[in-house]
Enzyme design. Structure first.
Site, mmCIF file in Angstrom:
data_model
loop_
_atom_site.group_PDB
_atom_site.id
_atom_site.type_symbol
_atom_site.label_atom_id
_atom_site.label_comp_id
_atom_site.label_asym_id
_atom_site.label_seq_id
_atom_site.Cartn_x
_atom_site.Cartn_y
_atom_site.Cartn_z
ATOM 1 N N ASP A 31 110.281 -23.765 62.953
ATOM 2 C CA ASP A 31 109.742 -24.676 63.560
ATOM 3 C C ASP A 31 108.298 -24.453 63.453
ATOM 4 O O ASP A 31 107.862 -23.345 64.315
ATOM 5 C CB ASP A 31 110.156 -25.248 64.852
ATOM 6 C CG ASP A 31 109.297 -26.481 65.545
ATOM 7 O OD1 ASP A 31 109.298 -27.476 64.744
ATOM 8 O OD2 ASP A 31 108.889 -26.039 66.288
ATOM 9 N N TYR B 108 99.763 -25.354 66.871
ATOM 10 C CA TYR B 108 99.958 -24.022 67.408
ATOM 11 C C TYR B 108 98.896 -23.300 66.725
ATOM 12 O O TYR B 108 98.750 -22.754 65.706
ATOM 13 C CB TYR B 108 101.328 -23.588 66.807
ATOM 14 C CG TYR B 108 102.672 -24.354 67.418
ATOM 15 C CD1 TYR B 108 102.361 -24.881 68.570
ATOM 16 C CD2 TYR B 108 103.813 -24.157 66.620
ATOM 17 C CE1 TYR B 108 103.526 -25.712 69.073
ATOM 18 C CE2 TYR B 108 104.930 -24.962 67.321
ATOM 19 C CZ TYR B 108 104.639 -25.632 68.614
ATOM 20 O OH TYR B 108 105.831 -26.093 69.163
ATOM 21 N N LYS C 173 105.043 -31.081 62.608
ATOM 22 C CA LYS C 173 104.641 -31.956 63.519
ATOM 23 C C LYS C 173 103.641 -32.952 62.945
ATOM 24 O O LYS C 173 102.744 -32.320 62.352
ATOM 25 C CB LYS C 173 104.535 -31.798 64.991
ATOM 26 C CG LYS C 173 105.920 -30.838 65.342
ATOM 27 C CD LYS C 173 105.899 -30.375 66.752
ATOM 28 C CE LYS C 173 107.188 -29.684 67.007
ATOM 29 N NZ LYS C 173 106.917 -28.177 66.417
ATOM 30 N N GLY D 274 112.611 -24.641 74.038
ATOM 31 C CA GLY D 274 112.217 -23.997 75.640
ATOM 32 C C GLY D 274 113.881 -24.036 76.268
ATOM 33 O O GLY D 274 114.115 -24.268 77.495
ATOM 34 N N ASN E 294 113.740 -22.825 79.860
ATOM 35 C CA ASN E 294 112.930 -23.526 80.911
ATOM 36 C C ASN E 294 111.769 -22.624 81.277
ATOM 37 O O ASN E 294 111.208 -22.602 82.592
ATOM 38 C CB ASN E 294 113.562 -23.829 82.199
ATOM 39 C CG ASN E 294 114.691 -24.904 81.896
ATOM 40 O OD1 ASN E 294 115.731 -24.790 82.261
ATOM 41 N ND2 ASN E 294 114.114 -26.214 81.730
ATOM 42 N N SER E 295 110.821 -22.395 80.085
ATOM 43 C CA SER E 295 109.689 -21.874 80.174
ATOM 44 C C SER E 295 109.524 -20.321 81.017
ATOM 45 O O SER E 295 108.681 -19.699 81.318
ATOM 46 C CB SER E 295 108.475 -22.638 81.295
ATOM 47 O OG SER E 295 108.381 -23.848 80.737
ATOM 48 N N ILE F 91 112.376 -18.970 83.376
ATOM 49 C CA ILE F 91 113.045 -18.603 84.537
ATOM 50 C C ILE F 91 114.604 -18.126 84.216
ATOM 51 O O ILE F 91 115.088 -17.464 84.906
ATOM 52 C CB ILE F 91 113.057 -19.734 85.573
ATOM 53 C CG1 ILE F 91 113.592 -19.015 86.912
ATOM 54 C CG2 ILE F 91 113.750 -20.849 85.226
ATOM 55 C CD1 ILE F 91 113.358 -20.026 88.234
ATOM 56 N N LEU F 92 114.799 -18.856 83.072
ATOM 57 C CA LEU F 92 116.351 -18.301 82.525
ATOM 58 C C LEU F 92 116.401 -17.119 81.764
ATOM 59 O O LEU F 92 117.336 -16.734 81.314
ATOM 60 C CB LEU F 92 116.736 -19.440 81.948
ATOM 61 C CG LEU F 92 117.312 -20.780 82.719
ATOM 62 C CD1 LEU F 92 117.891 -21.910 81.771
ATOM 63 C CD2 LEU F 92 118.364 -20.331 83.826
#
Length: 341
Positions: free
Chosen positions: A55, A60, A82, A232, A235-236, A238-239
């Site tokens: 993708d 980008y 896109k 993602g 989640n940017s 944290i995970l």
């Protein structure tokens, strides 16, 4: 190249995706510059890992990611890009690189009209050196523009011919599938009420931490054979990092309630000897409408790390413990269920 099973994006499109895809924002010098040699080596590592879905987007690196892919990507890889942002050459002081560095002097002009979609498509074909199979409407949600501007862009898409352009490209066989790439499931649900879409790229809104999309949107996709691509998944960050100091959630420092919830999730993962990041990756792929997940990578080592996470075995008891503690919704599909992708 390793052999990896593929899944159907949708019956109508006939496209097959590797469940582990490759997100290319880092190829656009996201936050830090990437040399041409490093970018090429990262793409080759993805191909060698068996990844057959990539993708990208004009945004980008203001065309840089598409240019780099165009120099190395073989024809047998499925590509999504896109529309919605046109790139115009400009002086350096007029450029709008946002979070990308050392990129061409170009500015973004949002345009979701018929002409805007067609011009964006043609420019992407030129940069990629090939026609992408999937076109996604990029960032049309209120979170990007505010409600009033988002509504105006939706009007341009639906009444100004942008959607008609996508349909024409699909009907003619120039592309195989159309959808949207956004950070909010609500706008996708609205689009499903307005048109006939094959897929959506949903960033950060169906994760081990968030499952509100399961209430109405994902079941609607299942009923209509609409495939979901997950961006993602962490989640940017944290995970991936866990609830450490400075952990980021939705591109901002994580608030205390998010840190606490992630700490609880990580505690359950550790009890089953599974890393948080591996659990996060496998959780999203369990939903039957999720066809691929596209973690980004800025180096071959990061591609290899993503491949190892994908190959990790996660015990079913982990998911049931998370559900028992109320840390995931009771109605979400779990890895290992018969309907898992």
């Amino acid at each position: 190249m390793n052999e990896v099973a593929t899944v159907a994006l949708s019956l109508r499109s006939g496209l097959k995706l590797s469940p582990l895809g490759f997100g290319t924002a880092p190829l656009g010098n996201l936050y830090a510059p990437l040399s041409e040699d490093s970018a090429a080596a990262t793409v080759r590592a993805a191909l060698d890992a068996g990844i057959t879905y990539v993708d990208t987007a004009p945004f980008y690196g203001l065309g840089l990611a598409e240019d780099r892919l165009g120099r190395i990507l073989p024809d047998d890889v499925t590509v999504s890009t896109k529309v919605g942002r046109l790139l115009e050459d400009c002086s350096p002081e007029e450029a709008t690189p946002e979070m990308f560095v050392d990129v061409p002097s170009r500015k973004v002009v949002f345009d979701y009209s018929y002409d805007g979609v067609m011009r964006s498509f043609e420019s992407s074909v030129s940069r990629l050196g090939r026609t992408p199979e999937i076109l996604l409407i990029h960032d049309i949600d209120p979170g990007t523009h505010g409600q009033e501007v988002s509504d105006a862009h939706m009007n341009s898409l639906l009444r100004g011919g942008g959607y008609r352009a996508l349909e024409e490209l699909r009907t003619s066989g120039s592309i195989r599938a159309i959808g949207a790439g956004v950070n909010a499931w609500e706008i996708c649900e609205r689009l499903l009420g307005e048109g006939d879409f094959d897929c959506f790229l949903l960033a950060g809104r169906y994760t081990l931490l968030e499952q509100e999309a399961q209430a109405t949107f994902l079941p609607l996709c299942a009923a209509r054979d609409v495939g979901i691509i997950i961006g993602g998944p962490y989640n940017s960050g944290i995970l991936a990092t866990g609830p450490v100091s400075g952990a980021r959630y939705d591109y901002e420092p994580a608030p205390p309630e998010i840190l606490a919830r992630v700490a609880d999730i990580e505690r359950v993962c550790k009890a089953h000897d599974v890393t948080l990041i591996a659990a996060a990756l496998h959780f999203v792929l369990a939903h039957p409408v999720v066809r691929a997940v596209i973690p980004g990578a800025a180096a071959p080592e990061e591609v290899a790390a993503n491949a190892r996470l994908y190959a990790t075995k996660v015990p079913p008891a982990l998911w049931h413990d998370l559900r028992a503690e109320g840390l995931i919704r009771a109605d979400v599909p779990l890895p290992g269920d018969d309907h898992a992708a």
